[in-house]
Design a protein around this motif. Structure first.
Motif, mmCIF file in Angstrom:
data_model
loop_
_atom_site.group_PDB
_atom_site.id
_atom_site.type_symbol
_atom_site.label_atom_id
_atom_site.label_comp_id
_atom_site.label_asym_id
_atom_site.label_seq_id
_atom_site.Cartn_x
_atom_site.Cartn_y
_atom_site.Cartn_z
ATOM 1 N N ALA A 174 0.829 -1.202 0.000
ATOM 2 C CA ALA A 174 0.000 0.000 0.000
ATOM 3 C C ALA A 174 0.870 1.261 0.000
ATOM 4 C CB ALA A 174 -0.936 -0.010 1.208
ATOM 5 N N MET A 175 1.942 1.241 0.777
ATOM 6 C CA MET A 175 2.867 2.377 0.810
ATOM 7 C C MET A 175 3.560 2.556 -0.534
ATOM 8 S SD MET A 175 4.642 1.616 4.505
ATOM 9 C CE MET A 175 3.663 1.010 5.864
ATOM 10 N N LYS A 176 3.905 1.436 -1.166
ATOM 11 C CA LYS A 176 4.536 1.497 -2.487
ATOM 12 C C LYS A 176 3.609 2.183 -3.486
ATOM 13 C CE LYS A 176 5.875 -1.644 -6.279
ATOM 14 N NZ LYS A 176 4.737 -1.310 -7.142
ATOM 15 N N HIS A 177 2.331 1.828 -3.475
ATOM 16 C CA HIS A 177 1.382 2.449 -4.390
ATOM 17 C C HIS A 177 1.197 3.934 -4.070
ATOM 18 C CE1 HIS A 177 0.266 -0.992 -6.721
ATOM 19 N NE2 HIS A 177 -0.144 -1.698 -5.673
ATOM 20 N N LEU A 178 1.171 4.275 -2.783
ATOM 21 C CA LEU A 178 1.037 5.678 -2.403
ATOM 22 C C LEU A 178 2.240 6.492 -2.872
ATOM 23 C CD1 LEU A 178 -0.414 5.329 1.217
ATOM 24 C CD2 LEU A 178 -1.591 6.296 -0.773
ATOM 25 N N SER A 179 3.420 5.891 -2.764
ATOM 26 C CA SER A 179 4.634 6.582 -3.225
ATOM 27 C C SER A 179 4.599 6.792 -4.734
ATOM 28 C CB SER A 179 5.884 5.775 -2.829
ATOM 29 O OG SER A 179 5.998 5.673 -1.425
ATOM 30 N N ASP A 180 4.041 5.809 -5.466
ATOM 31 C CA ASP A 180 3.921 5.951 -6.920
ATOM 32 C C ASP A 180 2.892 7.023 -7.286
ATOM 33 O OD1 ASP A 180 5.797 3.976 -7.221
ATOM 34 O OD2 ASP A 180 4.335 2.369 -7.530
ATOM 35 N N ILE A 181 1.760 7.009 -6.576
ATOM 36 C CA ILE A 181 0.678 7.951 -6.889
ATOM 37 C C ILE A 181 1.100 9.390 -6.600
ATOM 38 C CG2 ILE A 181 -1.667 8.678 -6.246
ATOM 39 C CD1 ILE A 181 -2.252 5.707 -5.656
ATOM 40 N N TYR A 182 1.728 9.591 -5.430
ATOM 41 C CA TYR A 182 2.096 10.944 -4.999
ATOM 42 C C TYR A 182 3.560 11.274 -5.258
ATOM 43 C CZ TYR A 182 -2.434 10.686 -2.681
ATOM 44 O OH TYR A 182 -3.785 10.546 -2.425
ATOM 45 N N GLU A 183 4.211 10.459 -6.117
ATOM 46 C CA GLU A 183 5.577 10.723 -6.583
ATOM 47 C C GLU A 183 6.562 10.925 -5.427
ATOM 48 O OE1 GLU A 183 5.284 13.996 -9.222
ATOM 49 O OE2 GLU A 183 4.352 12.835 -10.829
ATOM 50 N N GLY A 184 6.522 10.001 -4.487
ATOM 51 C CA GLY A 184 7.489 10.009 -3.400
ATOM 52 C C GLY A 184 7.151 10.904 -2.233
ATOM 53 N N GLU A 185 5.992 11.541 -2.265
ATOM 54 C CA GLU A 185 5.596 12.399 -1.149
ATOM 55 C C GLU A 185 5.316 11.543 0.100
ATOM 56 O OE1 GLU A 185 5.377 15.791 -0.879
ATOM 57 O OE2 GLU A 185 6.470 15.747 -2.774
ATOM 58 N N CYS B 221 2.986 -16.866 -0.577
ATOM 59 C CA CYS B 221 2.379 -15.543 -0.749
ATOM 60 C C CYS B 221 1.109 -15.667 -1.586
ATOM 61 C CB CYS B 221 3.355 -14.585 -1.423
ATOM 62 S SG CYS B 221 2.715 -12.918 -1.627
ATOM 63 N N PRO B 222 -0.044 -15.127 -1.129
ATOM 64 C CA PRO B 222 -1.290 -15.210 -1.913
ATOM 65 C C PRO B 222 -1.137 -14.570 -3.293
ATOM 66 C CG PRO B 222 -1.733 -14.482 0.328
ATOM 67 C CD PRO B 222 -0.248 -14.466 0.174
ATOM 68 N N THR B 223 -1.735 -15.181 -4.277
ATOM 69 C CA THR B 223 -1.648 -14.666 -5.648
ATOM 70 C C THR B 223 -2.207 -13.256 -5.755
ATOM 71 O OG1 THR B 223 -1.933 -16.935 -6.442
ATOM 72 C CG2 THR B 223 -2.239 -15.164 -8.040
ATOM 73 N N GLU B 224 -3.297 -12.978 -5.000
ATOM 74 C CA GLU B 224 -3.905 -11.640 -5.055
ATOM 75 C C GLU B 224 -2.922 -10.562 -4.603
ATOM 76 O OE1 GLU B 224 -5.062 -14.206 -3.471
ATOM 77 O OE2 GLU B 224 -7.159 -14.639 -4.002
ATOM 78 N N VAL B 225 -2.111 -10.876 -3.591
ATOM 79 C CA VAL B 225 -1.144 -9.903 -3.083
ATOM 80 C C VAL B 225 -0.065 -9.636 -4.123
ATOM 81 C CG1 VAL B 225 0.571 -9.448 -1.283
ATOM 82 C CG2 VAL B 225 -1.597 -10.545 -0.694
ATOM 83 N N LYS B 226 0.425 -10.702 -4.780
ATOM 84 C CA LYS B 226 1.433 -10.525 -5.830
ATOM 85 C C LYS B 226 0.895 -9.688 -6.979
ATOM 86 C CE LYS B 226 4.191 -14.747 -5.118
ATOM 87 N NZ LYS B 226 4.700 -15.976 -5.756
ATOM 88 N N GLN B 227 -0.349 -9.979 -7.380
ATOM 89 C CA GLN B 227 -0.950 -9.221 -8.469
ATOM 90 C C GLN B 227 -1.145 -7.759 -8.083
ATOM 91 O OE1 GLN B 227 -4.516 -11.441 -9.263
ATOM 92 N NE2 GLN B 227 -3.487 -12.930 -10.586
ATOM 93 N N TRP B 228 -1.532 -7.531 -6.834
ATOM 94 C CA TRP B 228 -1.722 -6.148 -6.366
ATOM 95 C C TRP B 228 -0.413 -5.376 -6.382
ATOM 96 C CZ3 TRP B 228 -2.020 -4.362 -0.672
ATOM 97 C CH2 TRP B 228 -2.408 -3.024 -0.615
ATOM 98 N N ALA B 229 0.670 -6.038 -5.988
ATOM 99 C CA ALA B 229 1.969 -5.379 -5.933
ATOM 100 C C ALA B 229 2.475 -4.987 -7.306
ATOM 101 C CB ALA B 229 2.981 -6.293 -5.253
ATOM 102 N N THR B 230 2.190 -5.817 -8.320
ATOM 103 C CA THR B 230 2.690 -5.546 -9.667
ATOM 104 C C THR B 230 1.736 -4.729 -10.513
ATOM 105 O OG1 THR B 230 1.796 -7.699 -10.383
ATOM 106 C CG2 THR B 230 4.108 -7.633 -9.691
ATOM 107 N N SER B 231 0.509 -4.493 -10.025
ATOM 108 C CA SER B 231 -0.460 -3.742 -10.806
ATOM 109 C C SER B 231 -0.125 -2.252 -10.787
ATOM 110 C CB SER B 231 -1.884 -3.954 -10.256
ATOM 111 O OG SER B 231 -1.978 -3.442 -8.941
ATOM 112 N N ALA B 232 -0.495 -1.564 -11.824
ATOM 113 C CA ALA B 232 -0.235 -0.132 -11.922
ATOM 114 C C ALA B 232 -1.217 0.659 -11.083
ATOM 115 C CB ALA B 232 -0.317 0.326 -13.383
ATOM 116 N N LEU B 233 -2.413 0.097 -10.846
ATOM 117 C CA LEU B 233 -3.433 0.791 -10.073
ATOM 118 C C LEU B 233 -3.424 0.303 -8.634
ATOM 119 C CD1 LEU B 233 -6.381 0.645 -12.611
ATOM 120 C CD2 LEU B 233 -4.865 2.572 -12.170
ATOM 121 N N ALA B 234 -3.611 1.205 -7.700
ATOM 122 C CA ALA B 234 -3.641 0.832 -6.290
ATOM 123 C C ALA B 234 -4.947 0.153 -5.955
ATOM 124 C CB ALA B 234 -3.463 2.066 -5.431
#
Length: 441
Positions: free
Chosen positions: A339-350, A428-441
């Motif tokens: 979740a933090m990784k996606h937030l960093s991507d969305i807000y460009e490291g903020e 590791c659950p497949t859903e978690v892996k897919q969430w981590a690699t997806s472009a959308l949070a």
């Protein structure tokens, strides 16, 4: 470097390296190489520092032969070869006739001599100038300093020169009033006892740390040392580290061992490991660290260095510690990291806070019917555990004045580390892996 495959099997090489007799030479080989890798033995030859070596050699040589006082700083990043350069110069000078009798040496280290009082005691001990009555040392700091200065200043140009080597020199600049540095430089500038002061430091701004009165007595000589090893030189150093010298008792075994090392370093897999280590860190100490484990594994049962041993050693030292830590956290904590990784991507490291992370986690958990949804206090506890592991850190200056749910945080893990950790995470659950690699949070 050419690549050749060994035509001999490991068992064949093992038989050739074993020597009939009651004592195996493997123990002696291991002891010799471990001493060399630990830098306890004579220094290795270095390349690319001939100019710096000549400067340092001439300075010390003039002090020992003509009584000329000097002061110099040897500056360079860690692992560039400053200490090794000094060892080589002293080793070559030590081979000259009467050098040790004509020059007294004092070695100090800023990590050990943490204040001037300790440094003075060490100087008087190494110069054998203890002001003692029996075994009892007496006198205050000022008295000890005055005693040492009088002992040094009482000598003339015919007195034995003294070489002071101050490792971690920048730490001596943090001593109160820089009294020690001031007096050493003052003696080197005066026509009293010949003194050569050599400071070794990795700080390029070390001159800014010196007080004005200390600067005025320093000669302002500086020798800058940088790691200039080419890959070819790096491989040569590796071969020199692993090869046996002519002084090895069993000449036949030494010749067979050195031939084996030459063939080992021509193996394509070993070449690849050395090239990756060279690109990772040109520091010779990094190479020594790589070779320590294979050497320690030598035994009469395993008397040769193998390609697999070097590969395993490289994997060990190249292990990403933070990615390895991710393998031991819970699924919930892993979801928070994603979740933090996606937030960093969305807000460009903020920076982000717990509420933002919790909202992101809940959106994911509600979309996936198979995921367990945890209550907010449980999620907050997992969030605090990640802080304790130093995978995330707070960046706000408000500290305790701000509620912990709203304190701004930053992620200390790179997205590639998260991706790599997910590949090795157990079950590791497949859903978690897919969430981590997806472009959308």
């Amino acid at each position: 470097m050419g690549r050749r495959k060994s035509t001999k099997s490991p068992s064949k090489e093992s038989e050739e390296l074993e020597i009939a007799g009651d004592e195996s030479p493997i123990a002696l080989v291991q002891m010799t190489l471990r001493q060399r890798l630990s830098q306890f033995s004579s220094p290795l030859a270095i390349t690319g520092l001939e100019k710096e070596k000549k400067q340092l050699y001439n300075l010390i040589h003039r002090t020992s032969t003509t009584g000329e006082s000097n002061s110099v700083l040897v500056i360079g990043p860690r692992g560039a070869g400053k200490s090794m350069l000094l060892k080589i110069v002293l080793s070559e000078l030590g081979a000259e006739k009467d050098f040790k009798q004509n020059l007294l040496q004092v070695h100090l280290n800023g990590l050990l001599q943490t204040d001037d009082r300790i440094a003075l005691k060490e100087i008087t001990r190494q110069l054998q100038l203890e002001n003692t009555v029996g075994d009892r040392v007496f006198g205050s700091f000022s008295e000890n300093l005055q005693f040492l200065l009088d002992a040094l200043k009482s000598g003339g140009q015919k007195s034995k020169p003294v070489l002071f080597i101050l490792d971690e020199f920048d730490l001596f600049a943090h001593h109160r009033n820089q009294t020690l540095l001031y007096n050493l430089f003052d003696i080197s500038q005066s026509a009293q006892t010949p003194v050569c002061v050599i400071g070794v430091t990795c700080r390029l701004d070390v001159m800014e740390l010196l007080e004005k009165r200390v600067k005025s007595r320093f000669s302002h000589r500086q020798i800058h040392v940088f790691n200039a090893l080419s890959y070819k030189d790096y491989c040569t150093v590796c071969r020199n580290l692993l090869s046996l010298s002519d002084q090895f008792p069993d000449k036949t075994f030494a010749k067979t061992w050195n031939h084996h090392i030459k063939e080992l370093l021509q193996d394509s897999v070993v070449e690849e490991v050395l090239f990756r280590q060279y690109n990772l860190n040109k520091d010779v100490r990094g190479l020594q660290t790589l070779l320590v484990q294979p050497i320690c594994q030598l035994s009469p049962v395993n008397p040769i260095l193998t390609t697999s041993a070097i590969v395993d050693a490289f994997k060990l030292i190249a292990t990403d510690s933070k990615a390895a830590m991710l393998h031991g956290i819970s699924i919930l904590e892993l979801c928070l990291i994603i979740a933090m990784k996606h937030l960093s991507d969305i807000y460009e490291g903020e920076p982000f806070n717990f509420e933002m992370v919790y909202s992101e986690y809940m959106k994911f958990a509600k979309r996936k019917s198979g995921m367990q949804i945890f209550e907010k206090p449980v999620v907050l506890k997992a969030f605090e555990h990640l802080m304790a592991l130093e995978l995330i850190k707070t960046i706000d200056n408000g500290g305790t004045r701000i509620q912990k749910e709203y304190r701004l945080m930053s992620l200390l893990i790179h997205p590639t580390q998260i991706t790599d950790a997910l590949q090795k995470y157990p079950n590791c659950p497949t859903e978690v892996k897919q969430w981590a690699t997806s472009a959308l949070a």
